[in-house]
Write an enzyme that holds these catalytic residues in place. Structure first.
Site, PDB file in Angstrom:
ATOM      1  N   LYS A   1       0.954  -1.304  -0.107  1.00 44.79           N
ATOM      2  CA  LYS A   1       0.009  -0.044  -0.103  1.00 44.79           C
ATOM      3  C   LYS A   1       0.933   1.451   0.068  1.00 44.79           C
ATOM      4  CE  LYS A   1      -3.241  -2.310  -0.419  1.00 44.79           C
ATOM      5  NZ  LYS A   1      -3.869  -2.473  -1.670  1.00 44.79           N
TER       6      LYS A   1
ATOM      7  N   THR B   1       3.133   0.520  -4.851  1.00 44.08           N
ATOM      8  CA  THR B   1       3.448  -0.551  -5.882  1.00 44.08           C
ATOM      9  C   THR B   1       2.748  -0.590  -7.054  1.00 44.08           C
ATOM     10  OG1 THR B   1       3.269  -1.708  -3.579  1.00 44.08           O
ATOM     11  CG2 THR B   1       3.812  -3.267  -5.910  1.00 44.08           C
ATOM     12  N   THR B   2       1.471  -0.348  -7.361  1.00 43.89           N
ATOM     13  CA  THR B   2       0.874  -0.422  -8.559  1.00 43.89           C
ATOM     14  C   THR B   2       1.216   0.742  -9.428  1.00 43.89           C
ATOM     15  OG1 THR B   2      -1.069  -1.333  -7.453  1.00 43.89           O
ATOM     16  CG2 THR B   2      -1.371  -0.815  -9.475  1.00 43.89           C
ATOM     17  N   TRP B   3       1.349   1.893  -8.891  1.00 40.56           N
ATOM     18  CA  TRP B   3       1.812   3.024  -9.467  1.00 40.56           C
ATOM     19  C   TRP B   3       3.407   2.681 -10.305  1.00 40.56           C
ATOM     20  CZ3 TRP B   3       2.327   8.503  -6.995  1.00 40.56           C
ATOM     21  CH2 TRP B   3       2.322   9.539  -8.093  1.00 40.56           C
TER      22      TRP B   3
ATOM     23  N   HIS C   1       7.254  -7.980  -1.608  1.00 40.31           N
ATOM     24  CA  HIS C   1       7.132  -7.099  -0.458  1.00 40.31           C
ATOM     25  C   HIS C   1       8.288  -7.718   0.453  1.00 40.31           C
ATOM     26  CE1 HIS C   1       3.599  -5.031  -1.940  1.00 40.31           C
ATOM     27  NE2 HIS C   1       2.783  -6.060  -1.619  1.00 40.31           N
TER      28      HIS C   1
ATOM     29  N   ARG D   1       5.933   5.062   1.500  1.00 42.24           N
ATOM     30  CA  ARG D   1       4.964   6.185   1.734  1.00 42.24           C
ATOM     31  C   ARG D   1       4.807   6.268   3.070  1.00 42.24           C
ATOM     32  NH1 ARG D   1      -1.235   4.972  -0.667  1.00 42.24           N
ATOM     33  NH2 ARG D   1      -1.842   7.092  -0.674  1.00 42.24           N
TER      34      ARG D   1
ATOM     35  N   SER E   1      -4.803   3.275   3.918  1.00 41.71           N
ATOM     36  CA  SER E   1      -5.051   2.540   2.489  1.00 41.71           C
ATOM     37  C   SER E   1      -5.273   1.021   2.884  1.00 41.71           C
ATOM     38  CB  SER E   1      -3.677   2.584   1.488  1.00 41.71           C
ATOM     39  OG  SER E   1      -3.733   2.042   0.162  1.00 41.71           O
TER      40      SER E   1
ATOM     41  N   ARG F   1      -7.877   3.183  -5.619  1.00 42.93           N
ATOM     42  CA  ARG F   1      -8.599   3.698  -4.735  1.00 42.93           C
ATOM     43  C   ARG F   1      -8.823   5.300  -4.910  1.00 42.93           C
ATOM     44  NH1 ARG F   1      -9.552   5.788   0.589  1.00 42.93           N
ATOM     45  NH2 ARG F   1      -7.509   6.138   0.590  1.00 42.93           N
TER      46      ARG F   1
ATOM     47  N   GLY G   1      -5.652   7.526  -4.243  1.00 39.26           N
ATOM     48  CA  GLY G   1      -4.296   7.995  -4.158  1.00 39.26           C
ATOM     49  C   GLY G   1      -4.151   9.326  -3.673  1.00 39.26           C
TER      50      GLY G   1
HETATM   51  N1  LIG Z   1      -1.315   5.510 -10.591  1.00 37.31           N
HETATM   52  C1  LIG Z   1      -1.348   5.651  -9.175  1.00 37.31           C
HETATM   53  N2  LIG Z   1      -1.061   6.769  -8.854  1.00 37.31           N
HETATM   54  C2  LIG Z   1      -1.135   7.111  -7.535  1.00 37.31           C
HETATM   55  N3  LIG Z   1      -1.721   6.323  -6.552  1.00 37.31           N
HETATM   56  C3  LIG Z   1      -2.077   5.212  -7.009  1.00 37.31           C
HETATM   57  C4  LIG Z   1      -1.883   4.679  -8.356  1.00 37.31           C
HETATM   58  N4  LIG Z   1      -2.249   3.510  -8.465  1.00 37.31           N
HETATM   59  C5  LIG Z   1      -2.674   3.051  -7.371  1.00 37.31           C
HETATM   60  N5  LIG Z   1      -2.451   4.035  -6.256  1.00 37.31           N
HETATM   61  C6  LIG Z   1      -2.799   3.957  -4.931  1.00 37.31           C
HETATM   62  O1  LIG Z   1      -1.792   3.198  -4.118  1.00 37.31           O
HETATM   63  C7  LIG Z   1      -2.311   2.565  -3.151  1.00 37.31           C
HETATM   64  C8  LIG Z   1      -2.256   1.034  -3.339  1.00 37.31           C
HETATM   65  O2  LIG Z   1      -0.845   0.696  -2.853  1.00 37.31           O
HETATM   66  P1  LIG Z   1      -0.210  -0.376  -3.706  1.00 37.31           P
HETATM   67  O3  LIG Z   1      -0.202  -0.415  -5.084  1.00 37.31           O
HETATM   68  O4  LIG Z   1       1.360  -0.416  -2.854  1.00 37.31           O
HETATM   69  O5  LIG Z   1      -0.963  -1.585  -3.062  1.00 37.31           O
HETATM   70  S1  LIG Z   1      -0.504  -3.224  -3.199  1.00 37.31           S
HETATM   71  O6  LIG Z   1       0.752  -3.205  -2.239  1.00 37.31           O
HETATM   72  O7  LIG Z   1      -0.077  -3.542  -4.470  1.00 37.31           O
HETATM   73  O8  LIG Z   1      -1.649  -3.725  -2.684  1.00 37.31           O
HETATM   74  C9  LIG Z   1      -3.749   2.991  -3.051  1.00 37.31           C
HETATM   75  O9  LIG Z   1      -4.028   4.324  -2.347  1.00 37.31           O
HETATM   76  P2  LIG Z   1      -5.076   4.775  -1.459  1.00 37.31           P
HETATM   77  O10 LIG Z   1      -6.066   5.408  -2.796  1.00 37.31           O
HETATM   78  O11 LIG Z   1      -4.590   5.574  -0.572  1.00 37.31           O
HETATM   79  O12 LIG Z   1      -5.781   3.575  -0.781  1.00 37.31           O
HETATM   80  C10 LIG Z   1      -4.066   3.343  -4.446  1.00 37.31           C
HETATM   81  O13 LIG Z   1      -5.228   4.022  -4.817  1.00 37.31           O
END
Ligand SMILES: Nc1ncnc2c1ncn2[C@@H]1O[C@H](COP(=O)(O)OS(=O)(=O)O)[C@@H](OP(=O)(O)O)[C@H]1O
Length: 313
Positions: free
Chosen positions: A64, A67-69, A127, A150, A158, A277, A279
């Site tokens: 959280k 990672t996805t970004w 992770h 973060r 998150s 969600r 971000g």
């Molecule tokens: N492109 C992009 N830009 C900015 N933020 C983003 C993006 N993609 C995912 N998110 C937000 O990242 C949070 C999820 O974290 P992770 O991707 O690390 O999750 S995981 O570990 O893979 O399960 C989660 O944060 P929160 O919105 O605060 O819950 C996601 O909304």
């Protein structure tokens, strides 16, 4: 640190166990970190069997924290010629998790995995805390690691939303905060996780690049250029950078059909849409009480600031 014990046979029988969240399986403590059983089996496979190539890129993170970004950015930077594949593929399918992939493939030769077809570079995420890797794997390899972290309050916020949404019962935030402050969270303690990679990034800056969700949010373009340089594929055209920033923004990613889907991802048994969600920075303020914030800040001061890392408050 060489990991001293490897859980074999009855994997959890000798490991400390803690309830994390009522509806979820318990967490087990292995070499100082907490794991779900399903994660622990994958972690064990990686620690025992994963042999990185010198050309591999590993995205490491605490859950959280972005990672996805970063998956979408790394994939797009390394594989610039086929950025459009982000449209039809979820970032978690393009950059598979080491521990989930090895667990699912049950030790099938991971070297057959093609992650970035145009360059041959394999990009994986993990992770797993740096402290758990032995000298025979990632530590001695020439592979490069990009670590993202973060603000702990936003990461926990998150995580809490993610977990609450995936279960049938609500999970009180005060319980989540209490567990987090005791380090009891999958792949936690968060602070040890961050400090393990940070230390390595200071000692071996060409091997480990340490980035924060906040710097990525505040100046994505500069970060993308920094990532390109670190990965050995620097940018010479500004529009290319801008295009990547735009195509990996949460707004753009959310619009793709694949990311709206509630189907399960290929490697992770979680819906595709659950990784997006809202971000951004500071959403914890909308949910955490002043007392919760104070409590986390006190631990952040103790763990980070006292070790010279001014971050997270
Ligand atoms: N492109 C992009 N830009 C900015 N933020 C983003 C993006 N993609 C995912 N998110 C937000 O990242 C949070 C999820 O974290 P992770 O991707 O690390 O999750 S995981 O570990 O893979 O399960 C989660 O944060 P929160 O919105 O605060 O819950 C996601 O909304």
């Amino acid at each position: 640190m060489e990991s001293s014990t490897t859980p074999t046979g009855c994997i959890t029988s000798s490991l400390p166990e803690e309830k994390w969240w009522e509806s979820d399986e318990p967490l087990y403590q292995f070499n100082g970190f907490w794991f779900r059983l399903s994660n622990l089996q994958g972690v064990q496979q990686v620690l025992e069997h994963f042999k990185p190539l010198a050309t591999d890129v590993i995205l490491a993170s605490f859950p959280k924290t972005g990672t996805t970004w970063l998956k979408s950015l790394l994939y797009s930077i390394i594989n610039r010629s086929s950025k459009e594949s982000l449209i039809s593929n979820h970032p978690h399918d393009l950059v598979p998790s080491l521990e989930l992939q090895l667990y699912k493939k049950a030790q099938v030769d991971i070297s057959t995995t093609e992650t970035v077809p145009s360059t041959g570079t394999r990009v994986f995420s993990t992770h797993i805390p740096y402290q758990l890797f032995t000298d025979h794997t990632i530590r001695s390899s020439e592979c490069r690691i990009v670590y993202i972290t973060r603000n702990p309050k936003d990461a926990l916020n998150s995580f809490w939303h993610f977990v609450s949404k995936s279960g049938t019962e609500t999970w009180p935030l005060e319980v989540a905060v209490d567990k987090f402050c005791h380090g009891i969270v999958p792949f936690g303690p968060y602070y040890d996780h961050v400090l393990g990679y940070r230390k390595e990034s200071l000692e071996r800056p060409r091997k480990v690049l340490f980035v924060t969700y906040e710097e990525l949010q505040n100046d994505t373009k500069t970060c993308v250029k920094k990532l390109g340089e670190f990965l050995g594929c620097p940018f010479d055209k500004e529009p290319e950078v801008e295009e990547i920033v735009k195509s990996c923004s949460i707004e753009t990613l959310k619009r793709h059909e694949v990311n709206k889907s509630s189907d399960f991802t290929r490697w992770i048994e979680l819906p595709y849409n659950s990784f997006f969600r809202q971000g951004g920075l500071g959403d914890h303020k909308n949910y955490m009480s002043a007392q919760m914030i104070e409590r986390i800040d006190a631990i952040t001061l103790e763990k980070f600031h006292e070790s010279g890392f001014i971050y997270g408050i």
